[in-house]
Motif scaffolding. Structure first.
Motif, PDB file in Angstrom:
ATOM      1  N   GLN A  27       0.815  -1.218   0.000  1.00  0.00           N
ATOM      2  CA  GLN A  27       0.000   0.000   0.000  1.00  0.00           C
ATOM      3  C   GLN A  27       0.839   1.254   0.000  1.00  0.00           C
ATOM      4  O   GLN A  27       0.316   2.351  -0.059  1.00  0.00           O
ATOM      5  CB  GLN A  27      -0.899   0.024   1.248  1.00  0.00           C
ATOM      6  N   LYS A  28       2.116   1.120   0.084  1.00  0.00           N
ATOM      7  CA  LYS A  28       2.976   2.275   0.285  1.00  0.00           C
ATOM      8  C   LYS A  28       2.744   3.352  -0.759  1.00  0.00           C
ATOM      9  O   LYS A  28       2.669   4.539  -0.441  1.00  0.00           O
ATOM     10  CB  LYS A  28       4.444   1.838   0.266  1.00  0.00           C
ATOM     11  N   PHE A  57      -0.383   5.238  -0.144  1.00  0.00           N
ATOM     12  CA  PHE A  57      -0.276   6.019   1.082  1.00  0.00           C
ATOM     13  C   PHE A  57       0.562   7.267   0.856  1.00  0.00           C
ATOM     14  O   PHE A  57       0.191   8.372   1.226  1.00  0.00           O
ATOM     15  CB  PHE A  57       0.348   5.152   2.176  1.00  0.00           C
ATOM     16  N   ASN A  58       1.682   7.073   0.204  1.00  0.00           N
ATOM     17  CA  ASN A  58       2.548   8.217  -0.041  1.00  0.00           C
ATOM     18  C   ASN A  58       1.892   9.254  -0.938  1.00  0.00           C
ATOM     19  O   ASN A  58       2.089  10.459  -0.770  1.00  0.00           O
ATOM     20  CB  ASN A  58       3.876   7.768  -0.653  1.00  0.00           C
ATOM     21  N   GLU A 100      -1.206   9.896  -1.043  1.00  0.00           N
ATOM     22  CA  GLU A 100      -2.174  10.602  -0.208  1.00  0.00           C
ATOM     23  C   GLU A 100      -1.488  11.667   0.642  1.00  0.00           C
ATOM     24  O   GLU A 100      -1.937  12.806   0.749  1.00  0.00           O
ATOM     25  CB  GLU A 100      -2.865   9.581   0.699  1.00  0.00           C
TER      26      GLU A 100
END
Lengths: 719, 124
Positions: B105-106, B109-110, B112
């Motif tokens: 998910q990195k 997430f980043n 976002e």
């Protein structure tokens, strides 16, 4: 309120963590290099290689009911400047509830996620210095209902709020049990290194109070002294100096974000807003420290004065009364106290100890700490040191004798070899020699700044190498009690304790400058004088009446003698370690008549008297004598006999010994046998001097041998 | 025994709970399972195969630790080493899946966070 988790990282193999995740060549390790210096042996160090993460995870951190919140606190150090930003702590339930990141500008940011997926943030305005441990706390609070926008968060750095966000709808986001990660959690960048230790998770800010070491004793010490500094580069550098040189625990450094660079503030309200309010918040968040502490050191660059009712007041005097409503000129309950008070006793009187270290430059401020350390390392003040005072009565007092230090008047002279200058009337210069412990100006000369030379105090501190000083910030000083000040130092109290006992009022004008923890070792060796009425057995050995230095050969004493009675003065030697002997080598008898005229010392009586008949109808009398301590030397001896009557005739000696060698202890005299009707006479001897007589020695008897009767001429008839 | 016993195929991101309470890993056992990773564009999920191997176990006075190595397809650049302490060993597979999923998910997430950072330039 409760502490939910305390992870000190001391359990081997990450035993306090649920998971350790390391990707690629990035690492997170338990390392001695990352240990918080004041507790434990290891801390967490995460090192990023490339963009791979390395972190630890703790599960089941907290489950928040609506409206509830929790705090996460930890010591953080960034050994090297961060090349890019990194998220190093993340709290998470399903998504990222909140996280703290460090930007490549060294700034901390707290970000919280709301139910809509938006992030809200607050940042600490100061960059985190590389290599310095800072205590970071994040607070997150869940909204009280699904429709209430009252979720919030707050970031604290080193005990003070560094920013907050509020009005959040995070009710759903925080619905569940969260875990936290610490380390290189996300958004990592190559070369990033961070140290973490002493991680606490608790309900309130006070629950996650940073570790502070237990004090070593009941009295003021570094572990009980809060250091106040501006939240500035110079302030932090001064704080670091206190940490390294005074052993101030990091958790006792109070950084003041609102402190201005002004030394004197316009009014008390301004002082509150720049100093007191943040200090109050600091202590409220650290209840363990608040309970232990009893002293403040107002550090370099912190405001030191404020005006109230037209009078300049001192920050040290105000903080003596911290926690109680400001009331100018409040009586100091410890004024003239001469015994040490414990931290609890000080606080019980609603008092704090307070000193200030400020100067024209940071280097000169540090020098005051260094000088105090130099004085503390002396096992005793050199015997060449002098206490200067323009108070002749004080110099002649027993309290001053007790210090066993040479004294001199301060008027009209230079001050070489000074340890103390107490009152500066007539001083023409403060010579840069001697131990230079403290200079006190209790006169009208204002000590209205510590940042430039304005009076003898600041001249002493900034130009003459003195370690400490005290003065008054107003032209109406209330005096400085030298006796209490010096006596407390003598018994081992710190400079801060001594200074508090010396000032009559708090919330007032007294200015106390120097290291609060400085102690002074006065010379202990010498002689103690004790006094009693009657005999040696009546001497009060618990309360010396005078003190002498080892080299003193004569001194003038002012003793409270009892009129018409025999007073006995005893001396005992005191070693350099302060241990007093129990033998009494010198006893002086002091007898006064009813007019208080001192009578001569008594004479000891002769002893071991003997008598014998020697040829030529002489009698030889021998006796011994010595002059005990406190007695007069005899000028001669009188020998008496009873002339055979059985009653000694003390009016007419049969022989007088007038030639008495000073060192003789045995005397032998011979004289003709006095006329006597009896064949036995009694002999006694007494000493005489200056119209004084001793009591008689032992009475001895000697038999006079009788010759045979001369034969009578025989008369008879010769036819 | 590598990979032979517990290959979990078609595991859905929202259904990781099925991994709870499985048989604990055996020493050197390799298992494969699939987790989902959302693409940066919302609404798309991608299935990713993960291989987990129990490298060693060790008992400490305070806890028992299991040391794993995770590998995935090319979307993850490196090997992930995971130490799991405490908890039920039967849950290890689920915990490993969560960790792997988080790594996947990195990117999203980043993205976002980056979007948010652009709106908050006051931190520089």
């Amino acid at each position: 309120m409760s502490l939910l988790h305390y992870i000190d990282n001391e359990v081997p193999a990450f035993g306090e963590w649920d998971a350790v995740v390391q990707a690629g060549s990035s690492t997170i390790v338990q390392s001695t290099d990352a240990a918080f210096p004041e507790r434990g042996a290891v801390g967490l160090r995460t090192t990023v290689v490339g963009t791979d993460r390395a972190y630890v995870t703790r599960n089941d951190v907290a489950t928040l009911s609506p409206g509830e919140g929790y705090h996460v606190g930890f010591w953080l150090r960034v050994p090297v400047a961060p090349p890019l930003e990194m998220f190093f702590i993340i709290s998470r339930i399903a998504l990222n509830d909140f996280f703290i990141k460090l930007s490549n500008y060294g700034k901390l940011r707290l970000q919280l996620r709301d139910d809509a997926g938006s992030y809200h943030s607050t940042s600490y305005s100061q960059a985190i210095d590389t290599g310095r441990w800072v205590y970071v706390v994040a607070n997150i609070v869940r909204a009280s209902s699904p429709t209430a926008n009252d979720g919030r968060g707050e970031l604290f750095v080193d005990g003070l709020s560094a920013g907050s966000v509020s009005g959040l709808d995070n009710y759903d986001t925080l619905d569940g049990t969260s875990y936290i990660r610490i380390g290189a959690s996300s958004g990592v960048s190559d070369g990033f290194t961070c140290d973490f230790d002493e991680i606490k998770i608790g309900t309130s800010l006070a629950d996650v109070e940073p570790f502070s070491p237990e004090p070593n004793g009941d009295y003021v010490e570094a572990r009980r002294t809060v250091v106040l500094v501006p939240d500035s580069s110079d302030g932090r550098e001064f704080a670091d100096y206190c940490i390294s040189e005074l052993q101030t625990p990091r958790s006792l450094i109070c950084y003041l974000p609102n402190a201005s660079s002004s030394e004197s503030l316009a009014d008390y309200a301004t002082f509150q807003s720049q100093v007191e309010n943040d200090l109050t918040s600091f202590l409220n968040g650290r209840p363990v420290i608040e309970a232990r502490a009893c002293a403040f050191l107002i550090g370099y660059g912190t405001p030191g004065f404020f005006t109230s009712s037209g009078k300049l007041h001192s920050a040290t005097s105000r903080l003596n009364h911290f926690g109680t409503a400001f009331s100018s000129g409040t009586a100091n309950p410890f004024y003239q106290t001469t015994t040490r008070k414990t931290a609890s006793e000080i606080r019980a009187e609603n008092l704090w100890l307070a000193t200030r270290i400020d100067a024209d430059t940071l280097a000169n401020a540090k020098a005051l700490i260094d000088r105090a350390a130099t004085i503390e390392t002396l096992s005793a003040l050199p015997d060449t040191d002098i206490l200067y005072s323009d108070d002749a009565d004080y110099r002649a007092s027993v309290d001053c004798q007790k210090l066993r230090i040479a004294t001199a008047a301060s008027g009209d002279m230079l001050t070489p070899n000074a340890a103390f200058v107490l009152g500066v009337t007539g001083i023409t210069d403060l010579d840069a020699s001697g131990s230079r412990v403290t200079v006190v100006d209790d006169g009208e000369n204002d000590t209205a700044t510590l940042r430039s030379v304005s009076d003898w105090v600041t001249y002493g501190l900034l130009a003459a190498g003195y370690a400490s000083g005290a003065g008054f910030a107003n032209s109406s000083p209330t005096g400085f009690d030298k006796t209490a000040f010096c006596e407390l130092l003598r018994v081992g109290a710190t400079f801060a304790e001594a200074a508090l006992a010396a000032v009559e009022k708090v919330d007032h004008t007294s200015v106390v400058a120097g290291s609060p923890l400085m102690t002074v070792a006065f010379l202990l060796a010498g002689y103690n004088f004790y006094l009693g009425t009657g005999g040696v057995e009546d001497i009060d050995w618990n309360n010396p009446v005078a003190y002498a230095k080892p080299e003193d050969e004569s001194m003038e004493l002012h003793l409270p003698l009892e009129s018409g009675l025999r007073n006995v003065l005893g001396l005992r030697k005191v070693s350099s370690a302060g241990v007093e002997e129990r033998n009494t080598h010198v006893v002086i008898h002091l007898e006064t008549d009813t007019e208080d005229a001192l009578l001569p010392a008594p004479l000891a009586r002769p002893f071991d008297t003997s008598a014998e008949i020697v040829p030529d109808a002489h009698i030889r009398v021998g006796f011994s004598y010595e002059t005990p301590a406190g007695h007069s030397q005899p000028a001669g001896f009188e020998v008496f006999s009873d002339s055979g009557s059985g009653i000694l005739d003390l009016q007419t000696p049969i022989y007088v010994v007038s030639d008495v060698p000073p060192s003789a202890d045995d005397v032998e005299v011979t004289f003709p046998i006095p006329q006597t009707p009896s064949n036995t006479i009694r002999i006694a001897v007494r000493a005489i001097a200056n119209g004084q007589t001793s009591s008689l020695g032992k009475v001895v008897s000697v038999k006079i041998p009788t010759s045979p009767a001369v034969p009578a001429f025989l008369q008879g008839d010769q036819s | 025994m590598n990979g032979s016993k517990a290959q979990l195929q078609n595991q859905n991101l929202s259904d990781l709970g099925d991994l709870r309470g499985k048989k604990p890993f055996a020493r050197d056992e390799r298992r494969r399972f699939v987790v989902s990773s959302p693409e940066p564009v919302a609404g798309k999920n991608r299935q990713t195969a993960v291989a987990a191997t129990l490298e060693r176990t060790r008992r400490f006075p305070t806890h028992a630790a299991r040391f794993f190595e995770l590998t995935t397809d090319s979307r993850l650049p490196a090997t992930i080493r995971v130490q799991l302490n405490h908890g039920e060993p039967g849950d290890d597979e689920k915990r490993l899946a969560e960790i792997a999923e988080d790594f996947l998910q990195k990117n999203s997430f980043n993205a976002e966070i980056a979007e948010h950072a652009e709106k908050n330039l006051d931190d520089v």
